[in-house]
Design an enzyme around this catalytic site. Sequence first.
Site, PDB file in Angstrom:
ATOM      1  N   ARG A 289      14.737  -9.257   0.211  1.00 46.10           N
ATOM      2  CA  ARG A 289      14.327  -9.350   1.610  1.00 46.10           C
ATOM      3  C   ARG A 289      15.072  -8.297   2.424  1.00 46.10           C
ATOM      4  O   ARG A 289      16.254  -8.016   2.160  1.00 46.10           O
ATOM      5  CB  ARG A 289      14.633 -10.737   2.179  1.00 46.10           C
ATOM      6  CG  ARG A 289      13.677 -11.835   1.709  1.00 46.10           C
ATOM      7  CD  ARG A 289      12.249 -11.624   2.228  1.00 46.10           C
ATOM      8  NE  ARG A 289      11.343 -12.699   1.881  1.00 46.10           N
ATOM      9  CZ  ARG A 289      10.557 -12.731   0.806  1.00 46.10           C
ATOM     10  NH1 ARG A 289      10.585 -11.725  -0.062  1.00 46.10           N
ATOM     11  NH2 ARG A 289       9.740 -13.740   0.598  1.00 46.10           N
TER      12      ARG A 289
ATOM     13  N   GLU B 258       8.099  -6.396   8.993  1.00 45.96           N
ATOM     14  CA  GLU B 258       6.961  -5.953   8.175  1.00 45.96           C
ATOM     15  C   GLU B 258       5.670  -6.223   8.915  1.00 45.96           C
ATOM     16  O   GLU B 258       5.537  -7.306   9.508  1.00 45.96           O
ATOM     17  CB  GLU B 258       6.963  -6.678   6.830  1.00 45.96           C
ATOM     18  CG  GLU B 258       8.205  -6.323   6.002  1.00 45.96           C
ATOM     19  CD  GLU B 258       8.256  -7.028   4.652  1.00 45.96           C
ATOM     20  OE1 GLU B 258       7.297  -7.718   4.276  1.00 45.96           O
ATOM     21  OE2 GLU B 258       9.278  -6.882   3.970  1.00 45.96           O
TER      22      GLU B 258
ATOM     23  N   HIS C 190       5.865  -4.158   0.365  1.00 44.66           N
ATOM     24  CA  HIS C 190       6.082  -5.540  -0.104  1.00 44.66           C
ATOM     25  C   HIS C 190       5.065  -5.913  -1.204  1.00 44.66           C
ATOM     26  O   HIS C 190       4.304  -6.877  -1.059  1.00 44.66           O
ATOM     27  CB  HIS C 190       5.999  -6.535   1.072  1.00 44.66           C
ATOM     28  CG  HIS C 190       6.733  -7.820   0.792  1.00 44.66           C
ATOM     29  ND1 HIS C 190       7.420  -8.507   1.757  1.00 44.66           N
ATOM     30  CD2 HIS C 190       6.881  -8.533  -0.348  1.00 44.66           C
ATOM     31  CE1 HIS C 190       7.943  -9.609   1.223  1.00 44.66           C
ATOM     32  NE2 HIS C 190       7.633  -9.635  -0.058  1.00 44.66           N
TER      33      HIS C 190
END
Length: 326
Positions: A241, A270, A289
């Site tokens: 993360r 994000e 991601h």
Amino acid sequence: MTATPAPAALSLSLPFVPRRVVIGASAHADIAAMIRAARPELEVRGAPFMEITAADLAWADTYIGFRRPPASHDMGAVQWVHSTGAGVDGWLGQGLDAVILLTRSPESFGPMIAEWAVARVFAVQQQLVSLMDAQREQRWAPRDIARVAGTRALLVGTGDIGSHIAAAFTALGITVTGVSRTGQASHPAFRAVYTVDRLADLVADADWIVLSVPDTPVSRGLVSRAVLERCRGAVLLNAGRGAVVDEAALPDALDSGWLRAAALDVFTTEPLPSSSPLWGHPRVLVSPHISGLTTVAGAAEGFLACAESLGRGVWPTWVVDRARGY
Ligand code: GLV
């Protein structure tokens, strides 16, 4: 690994048999089809998570999804949330009411994230980006390529994901050391494992620092500016993360040579904002991601396994320990 929640805090009690399930995911129709095939008695509906309505949540006793649908709704009648991801910051970071049971996906993301990490290690070591740049300019640009074998990696996170990375790296001749909350790892590929308080001492010896930890009270900000300053030219890979790293310090870390390069799949915000200096930095590899993707089968089977356990009156192994954060 099994975490038993304090039943008193939850609105449901065992055995618990879900009746109405809402799925908030772009692949909701495929996930629903698999669930219906296995459990035809369940009522299932779904929508992309942005389109989940308060009426859906008032209807359902169970919700399946990666993160909380837009904050304007409370969770209605939902008593159980099954996270389709490994990291549950999309729920705990959004104030999921403690009376709601939270389980996380049992899907193994380790094999895919290990491939992501191996791809970055070779991309950096083989200088693929600068070779592509030279090719585009039709420039014959010989250079020394260093071997991956014989380098040293420090893996922050020694669970399923860290273990798969450790096995893949070891097969390439990389020596792997681990850091974890407990100072333990179950996989033999780790040459040694230390507790997180040793991180600042260990980074100086690492050629690769690979983060695979979720965002928890222990991991948040762990790779601080002070830790980055202790690095001696390592390449930082982050598949955990964004909040684990002091992201604002990364440009300095790269420009000062503390880091040789960074391969980042996760970010504090994000999608990564267009104003981020990381987009344009010549030694940063950005990916959106995608290092460990939830599959339709993984989402459906994870839910079904937890539902089966709850129906038998047994807390599933994948109940999230809220204090621990995973
Ligand atoms: C992805 O980031 C996940 O937590 O599964």
